[in-house]
Design an enzyme around this catalytic site. Structure first.
Site: not given
Ligand SMILES: Cc1cc2nc3c(=O)[nH]c(=O)nc-3n(C[C@H](O)[C@H](O)[C@H](O)COP(=O)(O)OP(=O)(O)OC[C@H]3O[C@@H](n4cnc5c(N)ncnc54)[C@H](O)[C@@H]3O)c2cc1C
Length: 391
Positions: A74, A203, A295, A299, A386
């Site tokens: 993009h 947006y 979101p 980021k 961005y």
């Molecule tokens: C509904 C939703 C929509 C989103 N949309 C966007 C978007 O459009 N754009 C954007 O930039 N960001 C978005 N985000 C944010 C982005 O998805 C997250 O920042 C990203 O997933 C972070 O990755 P992570 O691995 O740190 O956490 P997560 O993806 O939350 O992964 C954490 C993992 O830990 C596991 N876990 C939790 N507790 C335990 C435990 N006690 N023991 C073992 N495992 C555990 C979970 O099952 C999961 O698999 C969104 C988030 C959500 C929730």
């Protein structure tokens, strides 16, 4: 005797999987323990826009081949205020930096496949995960695997277990400070196998509320509209969603919108959240376990990956040089970028949403939009944030 590894990673989301792949490349043993099933983790639909630093990091981990082939660059970000569309160029303002559309579901699959090919262990469906003795030199975790209690001893624990995980919650209250706010609105999102209405993200700030047009590929679109976070998803038929989206877009964009049946529809609350420090003893937090952004600006995933960039370096230094100071240093480095990214996500959310009927506030936003499109300094501020601040 308990199993042993160098690093236990809690959580097999994008943060945990990327960290595991980078540690594998550095020859550091690691085991991932994940609460959910593999199928559940791989099916999650979330983020979709990658900063260049995230693309580079995935590539250096060995997970960049499909992204290079299928990711869509993009070159601008579009903002529409009351049906007037303006465009902020990205590459032209930031020495060629752009963002890439590539879904988090695909990123997770690529990282999962890379880890599976390398042979490091991931334990899915782990129950009752507990972390212990991370304030001493011999941390371990305890969990239930296939109905049996298991323990894994380790040197370090990486808390990559998201906002609702166990790791941050295990740190004593007096050792961690949390900051944040919950926004008075949510996002209703719809995913559809339809061509995107625009090849660049839009947006829209409209008197009916915010709307976002994004994409996962040239045949898969992701759209959002601002909604009441307490709204019932059952109330929103696909037709009702498409009608409301059309009303919030400039007419020439709305006319181009191609609709179709939803693959997924959900309502997400919006919050800003930071926990600091991101280090306690031999526990290191990364990604959503330590911070959440609304979101707007895409980021969340990118910030998780910049944590992992700093964290894998800190862990390598810890093992190579017995460098215990690398652990608190990780927290300082990561937080410096976290707070600047929190600022931008909060700023863009306030700029593009309607949640205050005060006409003065709206005039301020219109003046801000004029500034970021008419002034080179304003364009640069928008574009460099961005595409992602440097690591
Ligand atoms: C509904 C939703 C929509 C989103 N949309 C966007 C978007 O459009 N754009 C954007 O930039 N960001 C978005 N985000 C944010 C982005 O998805 C997250 O920042 C990203 O997933 C972070 O990755 P992570 O691995 O740190 O956490 P997560 O993806 O939350 O992964 C954490 C993992 O830990 C596991 N876990 C939790 N507790 C335990 C435990 N006690 N023991 C073992 N495992 C555990 C979970 O099952 C999961 O698999 C969104 C988030 C959500 C929730």
């Amino acid at each position: 005797m308990a199993k042993r590894t160098q690093v236990v990673i809690v959580g097999a989301g994008p943060s945990g999987l990327l960290l595991g792949c980078l540690l594998d490349r550095a020859g550091i043993d690691n085991i991932i323990v994940e609460r959910q099933t593999k199928d559940h983790v791989l099916a999650r639909i979330r983020a979709g826009i990658l900063e260049q630093t995230s693309v580079d990091l995935l590539t250096s981990a060995g997970a960049g081949a499909r992204l290079a082939a299928e990711g869509i660059a993009h070159h601008a970000v579009n903002i529409a205020f009351d049906h007037k569309l303006v465009s902020v160029p990205l590459g032209a303002t930031t020495n060629g930096k752009v963002v890439t559309a590539y879904g988090q579901t695909e990123v997770t699959l690529d990282l999962y496949n890379l880890r599976a090919a390398g042979g490091s262990q991931t334990i899915y469906s782990a129950g009752n995960v507990e972390i212990h003795d991370f304030d001493r030199d011999w941390p371990f975790i305890r969990f239930v695997n296939n109905g049996k209690a298991e323990e894994i001893a380790c040197d370090l624990i990486a808390g990559c277990d998201g906002y609702h995980g166990v790791c941050r919650a295990s740190i004593p209250d007096n050792a961690i400070t949390t900051y944040g706010q919950v926004y008075p609105f949510g996002w209703l999102g719809l995913l559809a196998d339809t061509p995107p209405v625009s090849t660049e993200v839009i947006y829209a700030n409209n008197d009916r509320g915010f709307a976002l047009c994004s994409m996962r590929s040239m045949t898969r679109s992701r759209y959002y509209i601002q909604c009441n976070p307490a709204d019932n998803i059952e109330r929103w038929s696909d037709d009702a969603f498409w009608d409301e989206l059309r009303r919030r877009l400039p007419p020439e964009t709305a006319e181009q919108l191609i609709t179709g049946p939803s693959l997924e529809k959900s309502i997400a609350p919006l919050r800003s959240f930071v926990a600091e420090p991101m280090h306690f003893g031999r526990l290191l937090l990364a990604g959503d376990a330590a911070h959440v952004v609304p979101p707007t600006g895409a980021k969340g995933l990118n910030l998780a990956f910049s944590d992992i960039y700093y964290l894998h370096q800190a862990i390598e230094s810890f093992f190579a040089n017995n460098d215990i100071a690398a652990l608190p240093h990780y927290s300082q480095q990561a937080l410096a970028r976290v707070w600047k990214t929190e600022r931008f996500s909060w700023y863009l959310t306030n700029l593009t949403h309607r949640f205050n009927a005060d006409p003065f506030e709206q005039k301020m936003k219109e003046a801000e939009l004029d500034y970021i499109t008419a002034s080179p300094a304003g364009r640069l501020m928008m574009a460099e944030n961005y595409v992602g601040l440097p690591l």
